[in-house]
Design a protein around this motif. Structure first.
Motif, PDB file in Angstrom:
ATOM      1  N   PRO A   1       0.813  -1.217   0.000  1.00  0.00           N
ATOM      2  CA  PRO A   1       0.000   0.000   0.000  1.00  0.00           C
ATOM      3  C   PRO A   1       0.849   1.271   0.000  1.00  0.00           C
ATOM      4  CG  PRO A   1       0.080  -0.924   2.207  1.00  0.00           C
ATOM      5  CD  PRO A   1       0.906  -1.826   1.335  1.00  0.00           C
ATOM      6  N   PHE A   2       0.356   2.281  -0.717  1.00  0.00           N
ATOM      7  CA  PHE A   2       0.961   3.614  -0.741  1.00  0.00           C
ATOM      8  C   PHE A   2      -0.053   4.547  -0.097  1.00  0.00           C
ATOM      9  CE2 PHE A   2       2.154   7.638  -2.995  1.00  0.00           C
ATOM     10  CZ  PHE A   2       3.500   7.682  -2.639  1.00  0.00           C
ATOM     11  N   PHE A   3       0.214   4.933   1.152  1.00  0.00           N
ATOM     12  CA  PHE A   3      -0.722   5.721   1.948  1.00  0.00           C
ATOM     13  C   PHE A   3      -0.504   7.211   1.691  1.00  0.00           C
ATOM     14  CE2 PHE A   3       0.030   1.837   4.479  1.00  0.00           C
ATOM     15  CZ  PHE A   3      -1.276   1.366   4.595  1.00  0.00           C
ATOM     16  N   VAL A   4      -1.468   7.867   1.061  1.00  0.00           N
ATOM     17  CA  VAL A   4      -1.331   9.271   0.691  1.00  0.00           C
ATOM     18  C   VAL A   4      -1.990  10.161   1.745  1.00  0.00           C
ATOM     19  CG1 VAL A   4      -1.816  11.023  -1.051  1.00  0.00           C
ATOM     20  CG2 VAL A   4      -1.327   8.660  -1.748  1.00  0.00           C
ATOM     21  N   THR A   5      -1.195  11.045   2.317  1.00  0.00           N
ATOM     22  CA  THR A   5      -1.665  12.035   3.278  1.00  0.00           C
ATOM     23  C   THR A   5      -1.128  13.395   2.857  1.00  0.00           C
ATOM     24  OG1 THR A   5      -1.605  10.384   5.056  1.00  0.00           O
ATOM     25  CG2 THR A   5      -1.702  12.686   5.724  1.00  0.00           C
ATOM     26  N   PRO A   6      -1.923  14.460   2.894  1.00  0.00           N
ATOM     27  CA  PRO A   6      -1.448  15.788   2.490  1.00  0.00           C
ATOM     28  C   PRO A   6      -0.225  16.232   3.288  1.00  0.00           C
ATOM     29  CG  PRO A   6      -3.823  15.784   2.726  1.00  0.00           C
ATOM     30  CD  PRO A   6      -3.346  14.472   3.261  1.00  0.00           C
ATOM     31  N   ASP A   7       0.581  17.088   2.671  1.00  0.00           N
ATOM     32  CA  ASP A   7       1.812  17.561   3.294  1.00  0.00           C
ATOM     33  C   ASP A   7       1.548  18.280   4.616  1.00  0.00           C
ATOM     34  OD1 ASP A   7       3.131  16.612   1.065  1.00  0.00           O
ATOM     35  OD2 ASP A   7       3.372  18.588   0.134  1.00  0.00           O
ATOM     36  N   VAL A   8       2.569  18.313   5.455  1.00  0.00           N
ATOM     37  CA  VAL A   8       2.509  19.064   6.710  1.00  0.00           C
ATOM     38  C   VAL A   8       2.095  20.513   6.426  1.00  0.00           C
ATOM     39  CG1 VAL A   8       3.914  20.034   8.573  1.00  0.00           C
ATOM     40  CG2 VAL A   8       4.205  17.632   7.911  1.00  0.00           C
ATOM     41  N   GLY A   9       1.184  21.020   7.212  1.00  0.00           N
ATOM     42  CA  GLY A   9       0.716  22.395   7.048  1.00  0.00           C
ATOM     43  C   GLY A   9      -0.534  22.531   6.210  1.00  0.00           C
ATOM     44  N   THR A  10      -0.958  21.451   5.544  1.00  0.00           N
ATOM     45  CA  THR A  10      -2.170  21.510   4.732  1.00  0.00           C
ATOM     46  C   THR A  10      -3.393  21.694   5.630  1.00  0.00           C
ATOM     47  OG1 THR A  10      -1.245  20.067   3.026  1.00  0.00           O
ATOM     48  CG2 THR A  10      -3.647  20.251   3.125  1.00  0.00           C
ATOM     49  N   VAL A  11      -4.238  22.646   5.278  1.00  0.00           N
ATOM     50  CA  VAL A  11      -5.467  22.887   6.034  1.00  0.00           C
ATOM     51  C   VAL A  11      -6.578  22.020   5.453  1.00  0.00           C
ATOM     52  CG1 VAL A  11      -7.204  24.602   6.676  1.00  0.00           C
ATOM     53  CG2 VAL A  11      -4.786  25.239   6.619  1.00  0.00           C
ATOM     54  N   ILE A  12      -7.147  21.182   6.301  1.00  0.00           N
ATOM     55  CA  ILE A  12      -8.223  20.281   5.877  1.00  0.00           C
ATOM     56  C   ILE A  12      -9.558  20.960   6.178  1.00  0.00           C
ATOM     57  CG2 ILE A  12      -9.191  17.972   6.078  1.00  0.00           C
ATOM     58  CD1 ILE A  12      -6.290  18.137   5.008  1.00  0.00           C
ATOM     59  N   SER A  13     -10.149  21.517   5.139  1.00  0.00           N
ATOM     60  CA  SER A  13     -11.421  22.231   5.257  1.00  0.00           C
ATOM     61  C   SER A  13     -12.231  21.947   4.000  1.00  0.00           C
ATOM     62  CB  SER A  13     -11.184  23.734   5.412  1.00  0.00           C
ATOM     63  OG  SER A  13     -12.400  24.441   5.526  1.00  0.00           O
ATOM     64  N   ALA A  14     -13.495  21.599   4.158  1.00  0.00           N
ATOM     65  CA  ALA A  14     -14.336  21.231   3.022  1.00  0.00           C
ATOM     66  C   ALA A  14     -14.436  22.380   2.025  1.00  0.00           C
ATOM     67  CB  ALA A  14     -15.727  20.839   3.502  1.00  0.00           C
TER      68      ALA A  14
END
Length: 324
Positions: A269-282
């Motif tokens: 598996p290649f687990f994709v998570t946004p880079d450090v500092g990315t704001v998760i907002s809809a």
């Protein structure tokens, strides 16, 4: 048409098969061959020669029963080796087979490119404005929160009603969980029977193991299709980021039969998570007029930290004794 298929699958259960990602079949075969060469060594050699995984680094070798995806079960029946972006971290490849670092680097680079293409396809599938088709893709440049993981499931015992997932506390190959990030590209070595999936409920993006008890019915078999076909499943962060327009895919790996228990199983598996500092907002287009988003705004690393802490709480909570 493809965007519509992605939206349909992600809205219903967060799981789909994808071809033509840009990773060639021979590159996938080479990656699995490298993994086999690593895991076929004696346990004592792997424990002494390989860099050992720690929670602080999230890199290196994880021994058998070293992970606990569902804390209500006994520890998972697999080993692993975790790699992170070489541009941001110093992966310790000491003790790995000849060519292992080169093979994994080639695979990683191809997976990065596949990620960006699929993220744009996701924006199209959500019908985001043309100006925001990079809504997801612009959050993965460094890939400093992403990880590539070799999983090895050695032959194990089999007991019907236990290792096949029917008992909610017994050990299985990987316990019920949702991935933390936005999506996972999962490659299987052949059919690799045992993977089962089920959708999470709306508003369930913060649930560690999914909506229902482990032993309940409703799990769907998800065998590998071979070749260069990847399984893509959505993570809990994507459910939160899309304001529950898309669901996180709960999944697990069981031991379906005595025959499969006798075989080695491999996955990548290649687990994709946004880079450090990315704001998760809809995105505003995903929030109905007059309503508030289902989840508060949070950064990628804060979200990941909160999920780890929640998992640790589950691990230390009292539970009934049972299983194996």
């Amino acid at each position: 048409q493809v965007a519509g298929q992605i939206n349909c699958a992600m809205s219903a259960h967060g799981f789909l098969y994808v071809d033509h990602l840009g990773i060639e079949e021979e590159e996938i075969v080479a990656a699995f061959d490298a993994g086999r060469a690593l895991f076929e060594r004696q346990s004592c050699e792997k424990s002494s020669a390989l860099a050992q995984w720690t929670p602080q680094t999230n890199m290196g070798y994880v021994p058998l029963k070293g992970e606990h995806a569902n804390p209500t079960r006994s520890p998972d029946l697999h080993e692993a080796f975790v790699i992170k972006s070489r541009r941001c971290f110093e992966n310790d490849f000491r003790g790995t087979p000849a060519g292992f670092e080169e093979t994994t680097s080639i695979f990683w680079d191809k997976a990065e490119k596949a990620t960006r293409r699929f993220q744009i396809a996701c924006a199209l599938a959500l019908d985001l404005p043309v100006s925001d088709l990079d809504f997801f893709a612009r959050t993965t440049h460094r890939f400093d929160m992403t990880a590539l993981k070799y999983n090895y499931y050695p032959p194990c015992d089999f007991e019907a009603g236990s290792y096949d997932g029917e008992c909610g506390s017994a050990a299985i190959r990987i316990g019920e969980h949702t991935d933390f990030g936005i999506l996972t590209f999962l490659f299987l070595d052949g059919a690799a029977p045992g993977l089962q999936v089920r959708p999470s409920l709306e508003g369930d993006a913060l649930n560690i193991v999914g909506s229902s008890a482990a032993s309940e019915k409703g799990w769907t078999e998800a065998p590998g299709r071979g070749g260069a076909t990847a399984i893509v499943n959505s993570g809990s962060m994507l459910a939160q980021w899309t304001n529950d327009h898309w669901r996180a895919s709960s999944h697990r790996v069981v031991v379906p039969s005595a025959g499969e228990a006798a075989r080695s199983r491999y996955s990548l598996p290649f687990f994709v998570t946004p880079d450090v500092g990315t704001v998760i907002s809809a995105h505003p287009s995903l929030v109905p007029v007059g309503e508030q988003p289902h989840y508060p705004t949070i950064t990628s690393e804060e979200y990941f930290k909160n999920r780890i802490e929640a998992l640790q709480i589950l691990k230390t909570a009292p539970r009934a004794i049972g299983g194996v």
